[in-house]
Design an enzyme around this catalytic site. Structure first.
Site, short mmCIF file in Angstrom:
data_model
loop_
_atom_site.label_atom_id
_atom_site.label_comp_id
_atom_site.label_asym_id
_atom_site.label_seq_id
_atom_site.Cartn_x
_atom_site.Cartn_y
_atom_site.Cartn_z
N SER A 178 0.87 -1.29 0.00
CA SER A 178 0.04 -0.05 0.27
C SER A 178 0.95 1.24 -0.04
O SER A 178 2.01 1.33 0.47
CB SER A 178 -0.90 -0.03 1.30
OG SER A 178 -1.46 1.42 1.29
N TYR A 182 -2.75 -0.85 10.09
CA TYR A 182 -2.68 -1.10 8.72
C TYR A 182 -1.06 -0.61 8.00
O TYR A 182 -0.41 -1.31 7.45
CB TYR A 182 -3.79 -0.45 7.94
CG TYR A 182 -3.65 -0.75 6.51
CD1 TYR A 182 -4.35 -1.94 6.22
CD2 TYR A 182 -3.36 0.14 5.44
CE1 TYR A 182 -4.13 -2.43 4.50
CE2 TYR A 182 -3.53 -0.13 4.21
CZ TYR A 182 -3.81 -1.34 3.68
OH TYR A 182 -3.96 -1.59 2.25
N LYS A 216 1.98 -2.93 6.33
CA LYS A 216 2.38 -2.75 4.99
C LYS A 216 3.85 -2.13 5.11
O LYS A 216 4.56 -2.60 3.98
CB LYS A 216 1.46 -1.73 4.26
CG LYS A 216 0.07 -2.21 4.22
CD LYS A 216 -0.13 -3.58 3.44
CE LYS A 216 -1.41 -4.02 3.22
NZ LYS A 216 -1.51 -5.20 2.31
#
Length: 244
Positions: A136, A149, A153
């Site tokens: 991401s 998150y 990543k």
């Protein structure tokens, strides 16, 4: 690239929804023998009904041992797309241990697990394969309320570089794509609020979010022999977000 992947077997995790589904279908169109793996049984069955020659496997990737058993049973692959992911947005001060752990289990630990199995079989069978991990833009830029998150990543990007280093001598390439918001069904719902969307869009020079096929095209390229000298790369598919 008509039938470019003919006689190639490729495993796509998260392969029955969003980017994973788009990737599985495009690989099927290009002649690959595709296996889609997910915990979403209903969506897997729907995919199988629409594309009977795509194989499916259902497992919760948070379960390390069962995942290993299932993936080992699927045979060997020439390519792997680690697309399954987990996200539940929480700010720093409210991020719970449970959400943090689940995020890391799916977005990092499960990718390690599956890649170990697939890569070992590639090496045993002398397959010069390709692995693409879906990361991401959040691995390289802070996103508000995305603590777990973004952390996962960032870890995935680092893990991918080590994979590329250690598997490269075996002829196995490992790369990531790092997308911005992609207009999957989930993406459209999550960014339906125009005020929220504009905050993100204002940071993307192209002025729009990405479409599923644009992420899929990058994945297909990195899987293919057209990218034969590309290894250990984080490829932004972000309309210039990370350039600003």
């Amino acid at each position: 690239m008509t039938k470019f992947f003919e006689n190639k077997s490729i495993l796509v995790t998260g392969g029955c929804s969003g980017i994973g589904r788009g990737t599985a279908i495009e690989l099927w169109r290009l002649g690959a023998n595709v296996t889609a793996l997910s915990h979403q049984e209903d969506n897997l069955i729907k995919l199988k009904n629409e594309y009977p020659s795509i194989e499916i496997a259902c497992v919760d990737l948070r379960d390390w041992d069962t995942t290993r058993e299932v993936v080992k049973s699927l045979g060997e692959f020439h390519g792997l797309v680690n697309c399954a992911g987990f996200i539940e947005n929480q700010p720093l001060l409210d991020c719970s241990p449970d959400i943090f752990d689940q995020t890391m289990q799916v977005n990092v630990k499960a990718i390690l697990n599956i890649t170990q199995i697939v890569a070992k079989k590639m090496i045993t069978n002398k397959i010069k394969g390709s692995i693409v991990n879906i990361s991401s833009q959040g691995s390289m830029a802070a996103l508000k309320d995305h603590l777990a998150y973004c952390t996962s990543k960032g870890a995935l990007d680092a893990m991918t570089r080590v994979m590329a280093l250690e598997l490269g001598p075996c002829g196995i390439r490992v790369n990531t794509i790092n997308p911005t918001v992609i207009m999957t069904d989930l993406g459209r719902r999550a960014w339906a609020d125009p005020v929220k969307a504009q905050t993100m869009l204002s940071k993307i020079p192209l002025g729009r979010f990405g479409e599923v096929e644009e992420a899929v095209n990058a994945i297909i390229f990195l899987l293919s022999d057209k990218a034969s000298m590309i290894n250990g790369v984080n490829l932004p598919v972000d309309g210039g977000f990370l350039a600003t």
